[in-house]
Design an enzyme around this catalytic site. Structure first.
Site, short mmCIF file in Angstrom:
data_model
loop_
_atom_site.label_atom_id
_atom_site.label_comp_id
_atom_site.label_asym_id
_atom_site.label_seq_id
_atom_site.Cartn_x
_atom_site.Cartn_y
_atom_site.Cartn_z
N ASP A 17 -12.08 3.89 -4.18
CA ASP A 17 -11.96 2.57 -4.79
C ASP A 17 -10.71 1.94 -4.20
OD1 ASP A 17 -12.28 0.44 -6.77
OD2 ASP A 17 -10.58 1.37 -7.79
N ASP A 19 -8.66 -1.54 -5.55
CA ASP A 19 -7.69 -2.09 -6.51
C ASP A 19 -7.43 -1.11 -7.64
OD1 ASP A 19 -7.59 -4.41 -5.03
OD2 ASP A 19 -9.06 -5.47 -6.26
N SER A 112 -15.50 -3.55 -5.59
CA SER A 112 -16.23 -4.65 -6.22
C SER A 112 -15.72 -5.99 -5.71
CB SER A 112 -16.08 -4.57 -7.74
OG SER A 112 -16.61 -3.35 -8.24
N LYS A 143 -20.74 -1.32 -9.50
CA LYS A 143 -20.34 -0.27 -10.43
C LYS A 143 -20.52 -0.81 -11.86
CE LYS A 143 -16.67 0.92 -7.14
NZ LYS A 143 -15.21 1.03 -6.94
#
Length: 223
Positions: A17, A19, A112, A143
């Site tokens: 991932d 952030d 995302s 997600k």
């Protein structure tokens, strides 16, 4: 915490991932949403609370149901793009060391956000960008659907059981688990439900991530 899937000696891959995991963007996100909320005359704190739990279009439906969601999204994207150009970003400790040590083709980013923003942030922080980057535009389901992580694995030529997911948020953890992958949590004050291992910081996980990719099992690892 769960037992880890995987086969000893198999090729290993790491899916990150972005952030909250590799880059500290909390203040940036809060400021973007505050500016957006003030533009629409809304309570910034309430908007941010909703935004933390939902995707943008769902946020707009809850906090600004009388507004055109397409205009809301365009305004948000404008603010986010400006933040990438002018905002202050910091990579978490251990991020540069870890990413630089991974061989090309053994890792990917699964976010995302959108690719141009991720690349801008990585340029600002000096982090390397991998060959595979799965962003919001690359998949129809985000997600916590398993689709983003499964898509990244497919692009790497990896099977789910060969992949380690590094996440900080419950939706990302759920995504990785539903994809049938090993999931380690970082940065959260307490372990997110379902993770196979939890680390208080990314730096604490560096040695173990590199051991996983190399096929070694760290003697300190817990199931």
């Amino acid at each position: 915490m769960r037992s880890e899937p995987g086969q000893p000696g198999a090729m290993r891959y790491v899916l990150f991932d972005v952030d909250g995991t590799l880059i500290d963007a909390v203040d940036n996100q809060r400021l973007v949403w505050r500016t957006w909320a003030e533009r629409y005359g809304l309570d910034p704190d309430e908007v941010y609370r909703v935004a933390l739990r939902t995707r943008p279009m769902e946020t707009f439906a809850q906090v600004a149901p009388d507004q055109d969601p397409r205009e809301c999204l365009a305004a948000l994207h404008e603010l986010e793009d400006e933040d990438v150009r002018s905002g202050a970003y910091t990579a978490f400790g251990g991020a540069s060391e870890l990413l630089s040590a991974l061989r090309p083709g053994s890792w990917a980013l699964v976010t995302s956000n959108y690719e141009h923003r991720v690349r801008g942030r990585f340029t600002r922080t000096g982090l390397p960008v991998p060959e595979v980057l799965v962003d919001a535009a690359a998949v129809e389901e985000g997600k916590p659907s398993p689709v983003p992580y499964l898509h990244a694995a497919a692009l790497l030529g990896a099977r789910p059981e060969e992949c380690l997911v590094i996440e900080d948020a419950p939706s990302g953890v759920e995504s990785g688990l539903r994809a049938g992958m090993t999931v380690w949590g970082v940065k959260a004050p307490v372990a997110v439900d379902g993770v196979h291992r939890h680390f208080g910081s990314l730096r604490e996980a560096v040695r173990d991530v590199l051991a996983f990719v190399s096929g070694r099992r760290d003697p300190a690892a817990r199931s």
